[in-house]
Design a protein around this motif. Sequence first.
Motif, PDB file in Angstrom:
ATOM      1  N   GLU A  42      11.050  17.160   9.941  1.00 45.64           N
ATOM      2  CA  GLU A  42      11.762  16.041   9.295  1.00 45.64           C
ATOM      3  C   GLU A  42      13.163  16.466   8.873  1.00 45.64           C
ATOM      4  OE1 GLU A  42      11.302  12.837   8.784  1.00 45.64           O
ATOM      5  OE2 GLU A  42       9.232  12.625   9.434  1.00 45.64           O
ATOM      6  N   GLU A  43      13.254  17.629   8.264  1.00 43.50           N
ATOM      7  CA  GLU A  43      14.556  18.134   7.836  1.00 43.50           C
ATOM      8  C   GLU A  43      15.446  18.437   9.044  1.00 43.50           C
ATOM      9  OE1 GLU A  43      14.224  20.889   4.146  1.00 43.50           O
ATOM     10  OE2 GLU A  43      12.284  20.949   5.203  1.00 43.50           O
TER      11      GLU A  43
ATOM     12  N   ARG B 110       8.475  14.453  18.685  1.00 46.02           N
ATOM     13  CA  ARG B 110       7.479  15.361  18.096  1.00 46.02           C
ATOM     14  C   ARG B 110       6.942  14.831  16.775  1.00 46.02           C
ATOM     15  NH1 ARG B 110       9.791  21.378  18.270  1.00 46.02           N
ATOM     16  NH2 ARG B 110       7.796  21.747  17.236  1.00 46.02           N
ATOM     17  N   LEU B 111       7.751  14.024  16.082  1.00 43.79           N
ATOM     18  CA  LEU B 111       7.335  13.428  14.809  1.00 43.79           C
ATOM     19  C   LEU B 111       6.606  12.096  15.018  1.00 43.79           C
ATOM     20  CD1 LEU B 111      10.571  14.204  12.783  1.00 43.79           C
ATOM     21  CD2 LEU B 111       8.268  15.065  12.252  1.00 43.79           C
ATOM     22  N   ASP B 112       6.278  11.781  16.267  1.00 46.36           N
ATOM     23  CA  ASP B 112       5.612  10.522  16.625  1.00 46.36           C
ATOM     24  C   ASP B 112       6.455   9.295  16.308  1.00 46.36           C
ATOM     25  OD1 ASP B 112       3.340  11.773  17.706  1.00 46.36           O
ATOM     26  OD2 ASP B 112       2.424  11.920  15.717  1.00 46.36           O
ATOM     27  N   ARG B 113       7.750   9.476  16.289  1.00 43.21           N
ATOM     28  CA  ARG B 113       8.689   8.358  16.120  1.00 43.21           C
ATOM     29  C   ARG B 113       9.236   8.041  17.516  1.00 43.21           C
ATOM     30  NH1 ARG B 113      12.177  10.637  11.147  1.00 43.21           N
ATOM     31  NH2 ARG B 113      13.573   8.963  11.775  1.00 43.21           N
ATOM     32  N   HIS B 114       8.310   7.596  18.372  1.00 42.46           N
ATOM     33  CA  HIS B 114       8.578   7.470  19.796  1.00 42.46           C
ATOM     34  C   HIS B 114       9.711   6.507  20.128  1.00 42.46           C
ATOM     35  CE1 HIS B 114       4.304   8.913  19.736  1.00 42.46           C
ATOM     36  NE2 HIS B 114       4.958   9.879  20.339  1.00 42.46           N
ATOM     37  N   GLN B 115       9.734   5.352  19.511  1.00 38.34           N
ATOM     38  CA  GLN B 115      10.772   4.367  19.829  1.00 38.34           C
ATOM     39  C   GLN B 115      12.165   4.928  19.528  1.00 38.34           C
ATOM     40  OE1 GLN B 115      10.041   1.521  21.366  1.00 38.34           O
ATOM     41  NE2 GLN B 115      12.217   1.074  21.582  1.00 38.34           N
ATOM     42  N   GLU B 116      12.313   5.539  18.366  1.00 31.94           N
ATOM     43  CA  GLU B 116      13.597   6.138  17.990  1.00 31.94           C
ATOM     44  C   GLU B 116      13.960   7.297  18.923  1.00 31.94           C
ATOM     45  OE1 GLU B 116      14.116   6.533  13.445  1.00 31.94           O
ATOM     46  OE2 GLU B 116      11.940   6.382  13.811  1.00 31.94           O
TER      47      GLU B 116
ATOM     48  N   ALA C 245      23.032  17.845  20.490  1.00 29.17           N
ATOM     49  CA  ALA C 245      22.438  17.452  19.209  1.00 29.17           C
ATOM     50  C   ALA C 245      21.654  16.159  19.362  1.00 29.17           C
ATOM     51  CB  ALA C 245      23.527  17.306  18.147  1.00 29.17           C
ATOM     52  N   ARG C 246      22.163  15.231  20.144  1.00 27.87           N
ATOM     53  CA  ARG C 246      21.463  13.962  20.360  1.00 27.87           C
ATOM     54  C   ARG C 246      20.148  14.203  21.110  1.00 27.87           C
ATOM     55  NH1 ARG C 246      23.000   8.998  19.194  1.00 27.87           N
ATOM     56  NH2 ARG C 246      25.198   9.504  18.976  1.00 27.87           N
ATOM     57  N   ARG C 247      20.166  15.108  22.080  1.00 23.77           N
ATOM     58  CA  ARG C 247      18.934  15.439  22.798  1.00 23.77           C
ATOM     59  C   ARG C 247      17.929  16.138  21.896  1.00 23.77           C
ATOM     60  NH1 ARG C 247      20.403  17.589  28.794  1.00 23.77           N
ATOM     61  NH2 ARG C 247      20.744  15.548  29.700  1.00 23.77           N
ATOM     62  N   GLU C 248      18.412  17.026  21.060  1.00 24.97           N
ATOM     63  CA  GLU C 248      17.520  17.699  20.108  1.00 24.97           C
ATOM     64  C   GLU C 248      16.932  16.684  19.144  1.00 24.97           C
ATOM     65  OE1 GLU C 248      15.228  20.547  18.597  1.00 24.97           O
ATOM     66  OE2 GLU C 248      16.580  20.896  20.279  1.00 24.97           O
ATOM     67  N   LEU C 249      17.748  15.743  18.689  1.00 24.70           N
ATOM     68  CA  LEU C 249      17.262  14.689  17.805  1.00 24.70           C
ATOM     69  C   LEU C 249      16.153  13.897  18.502  1.00 24.70           C
ATOM     70  CD1 LEU C 249      17.315  12.986  15.247  1.00 24.70           C
ATOM     71  CD2 LEU C 249      19.273  11.733  16.229  1.00 24.70           C
ATOM     72  N   ALA C 250      16.373  13.543  19.763  1.00 26.12           N
ATOM     73  CA  ALA C 250      15.356  12.807  20.519  1.00 26.12           C
ATOM     74  C   ALA C 250      14.055  13.603  20.575  1.00 26.12           C
ATOM     75  CB  ALA C 250      15.868  12.511  21.924  1.00 26.12           C
ATOM     76  N   ASP C 251      14.143  14.878  20.877  1.00 26.30           N
ATOM     77  CA  ASP C 251      12.962  15.728  20.961  1.00 26.30           C
ATOM     78  C   ASP C 251      12.239  15.781  19.614  1.00 26.30           C
ATOM     79  OD1 ASP C 251      11.191  17.644  22.236  1.00 26.30           O
ATOM     80  OD2 ASP C 251      12.232  19.186  21.059  1.00 26.30           O
ATOM     81  N   LEU C 252      12.990  15.959  18.551  1.00 24.78           N
ATOM     82  CA  LEU C 252      12.378  16.027  17.219  1.00 24.78           C
ATOM     83  C   LEU C 252      11.691  14.721  16.856  1.00 24.78           C
ATOM     84  CD1 LEU C 252      15.242  17.960  15.453  1.00 24.78           C
ATOM     85  CD2 LEU C 252      12.881  18.784  15.700  1.00 24.78           C
ATOM     86  N   LEU C 253      12.345  13.609  17.124  1.00 28.92           N
ATOM     87  CA  LEU C 253      11.747  12.308  16.810  1.00 28.92           C
ATOM     88  C   LEU C 253      10.462  12.093  17.602  1.00 28.92           C
ATOM     89  CD1 LEU C 253      15.005  10.169  16.652  1.00 28.92           C
ATOM     90  CD2 LEU C 253      13.540  10.820  14.719  1.00 28.92           C
TER      91      LEU C 253
ATOM     92  N   ARG D 136      14.118  19.498  27.239  1.00 32.36           N
ATOM     93  CA  ARG D 136      12.715  19.486  27.602  1.00 32.36           C
ATOM     94  C   ARG D 136      11.950  18.763  26.508  1.00 32.36           C
ATOM     95  NH1 ARG D 136       8.826  23.098  25.883  1.00 32.36           N
ATOM     96  NH2 ARG D 136      10.457  24.330  24.942  1.00 32.36           N
ATOM     97  N   VAL D 137      11.204  17.743  26.856  1.00 31.32           N
ATOM     98  CA  VAL D 137      10.351  17.037  25.901  1.00 31.32           C
ATOM     99  C   VAL D 137       8.984  17.688  25.961  1.00 31.32           C
ATOM    100  CG1 VAL D 137       9.277  14.850  25.296  1.00 31.32           C
ATOM    101  CG2 VAL D 137      11.587  14.877  26.232  1.00 31.32           C
ATOM    102  N   VAL D 138       8.486  18.100  24.800  1.00 32.53           N
ATOM    103  CA  VAL D 138       7.175  18.751  24.749  1.00 32.53           C
ATOM    104  C   VAL D 138       6.176  17.848  24.075  1.00 32.53           C
ATOM    105  CG1 VAL D 138       7.924  21.137  24.881  1.00 32.53           C
ATOM    106  CG2 VAL D 138       7.888  19.998  22.686  1.00 32.53           C
TER     107      VAL D 138
END
Length: 86
Positions: free
Chosen positions: A26-27, A55-61, A45-53, A84-86
Amino acid sequence: AIAVEPEGGEAYWSLALVLRDLERLEEAADACQRAVEIRPGFTAARRELADLLLRLDRHQEGLEELRKAEGMIEFGMGNSATFRVV
């Protein structure tokens, strides 16, 4: 580093990577969000944000951010990086 160079967004992105490695997702997402707010064309940074979201199950975002990042690459904006999306 953030106080010295707030305008580029790289410091927030670096912070996000450290937080991600510590599993503080989250942080990490918040730090990435700040990086892309400061520098909207910061593709890595935008790609990393996408990956993090995702991973946080915030799929739409996450998918929305991924589309934005891919659109920037398609039109030659931003910087290049692998993703890479994991």
